[in-house]
Design an enzyme around this catalytic site. Sequence first.
Site, PDB file in Angstrom:
ATOM      1  N   ASP A   1       0.841  -1.200   0.000  1.00 43.31           N
ATOM      2  CA  ASP A   1       0.000   0.000   0.000  1.00 43.31           C
ATOM      3  C   ASP A   1       0.875   1.249   0.000  1.00 43.31           C
ATOM      4  OD1 ASP A   1      -2.004   1.839   0.204  1.00 43.31           O
ATOM      5  OD2 ASP A   1      -2.505   1.411   2.285  1.00 43.31           O
ATOM      6  N   TRP A   2       1.192   1.730  -1.184  1.00 41.60           N
ATOM      7  CA  TRP A   2       1.963   2.959  -1.350  1.00 41.60           C
ATOM      8  C   TRP A   2       1.047   4.016  -1.965  1.00 41.60           C
ATOM      9  CZ3 TRP A   2       7.348   1.314  -3.775  1.00 41.60           C
ATOM     10  CH2 TRP A   2       8.083   0.614  -2.807  1.00 41.60           C
ATOM     11  N   GLU A   3       0.724   5.055  -1.199  1.00 43.72           N
ATOM     12  CA  GLU A   3      -0.267   6.022  -1.672  1.00 43.72           C
ATOM     13  C   GLU A   3       0.216   7.471  -1.699  1.00 43.72           C
ATOM     14  OE1 GLU A   3      -4.372   5.438  -0.276  1.00 43.72           O
ATOM     15  OE2 GLU A   3      -3.622   3.741   0.901  1.00 43.72           O
ATOM     16  N   SER A   4       1.425   7.749  -1.244  1.00 43.81           N
ATOM     17  CA  SER A   4       1.881   9.143  -1.166  1.00 43.81           C
ATOM     18  C   SER A   4       2.146   9.758  -2.533  1.00 43.81           C
ATOM     19  CB  SER A   4       3.141   9.241  -0.302  1.00 43.81           C
ATOM     20  OG  SER A   4       2.830   9.004   1.052  1.00 43.81           O
TER      21      SER A   4
END
Length: 403
Positions: free
Chosen positions: A120-123
């Site tokens: 979960d990489w959302e930046s």
Amino acid sequence: MNPISIFSVVISVICAVQAEFKVYWEVPSFLCSKRFNINVTQVLTSHKILVNQGESFNGDKIVMFYENQLGKYPYIDSNKVEINGGILQVADLLKHLKVAKDNITNLVPNPNFNGVGVIDWESWLPTWDFNWDKMKVYRKKSIDLVKSKHPEWPSHRVENVAKEEWEKSAKEWMVKTLKLAQELRPNAVWCYYSFPDCYNYSRKDEPSPLACIRKVLVENDRISWLWKQSTAICPSIHIQESHITKYSMSQRVWWIDARLREAVRLSMYHRNIPIYPYINYILPGTNQIVPVMDFKRTLGQIASLGLEGAILWGSSYHLFSESQCKITFDYVKNVIAPTVATVVLNTNRCSQLICKGRGNCIWPAEPFSSWKYLLDPKMPVFKPMKIICKCKHYLGRYCEIPK
């Protein structure tokens, strides 16, 4: 044999077939068991919903790595502080992979883990043009980096090079992180959370404006490297409060359908890899549960496209009090469990009756209503002429031809 006995035999045979439609429970419901003796897991597992041992958020069925749990993920926080280098072009990828290796082996100690692994990489996003709003800072910092090296360059050249360097670095970071996870836990399927996105947030009274626009399709094709390296696809179709207040039921159907079909399209880059959309039972940013019909329809839509299952996500934020745990328990008992049971039963029935157990049913002429077939608890009749099969290791309309 009387009709009731025949019905019982049919049900037992169908239930004996391994479900092609899997629903994963990714909610830390152990909090309810430990604090208030409210056990959600017993209801879930009795309806074949996959739950990690001990009701843990990460475990033997599914794991999710947040940004601070996997390696040295570079990002810029809300205070404009650059963490782990801030932007990809200057961050230390080798150090990241070294730390990520330890993180994976610690969080997933079983080398034979065969569940779903989610990053979960959302930046930030790998596509330059989609880094908008708060993410614009990554474009600015990337431009500043190129400018500092080549102050004499014109602005258009600076931006073009910054874009090229950003997207090249994003590919390297995302692909190498995926490869590492796949090498360490090869029996699992691995995906990035919320990829692909469709950015279909317009509100019009017809299906087409809620579909993915051409720009999105083109950009999603440009990151074909992501779909080729992934061994699963995990888009988000979380129902928002704004969907309930602003969209009609038909518009909500169109919105989800567009996102799922884009995932299906991109899955073909890698041998039709499995698709596990993320769904929710609490409206984000609220304490309100998802309306019953919306939850049912969402699950039915996923299954009616022949997808492999869904991941039901929930936050600890909604499990702090006894009343919150009771709300979750009641919703699981009265909505989630029976809906999953019905959808799995009908998915398996259609697979066995129409697709010879070699694939899942799809209704191509009924894109916005076929979900109703899989929500019918009264043993619906499946008509072969309306169905084509999404086959596994077979060809033909009904999976009748070996590959």
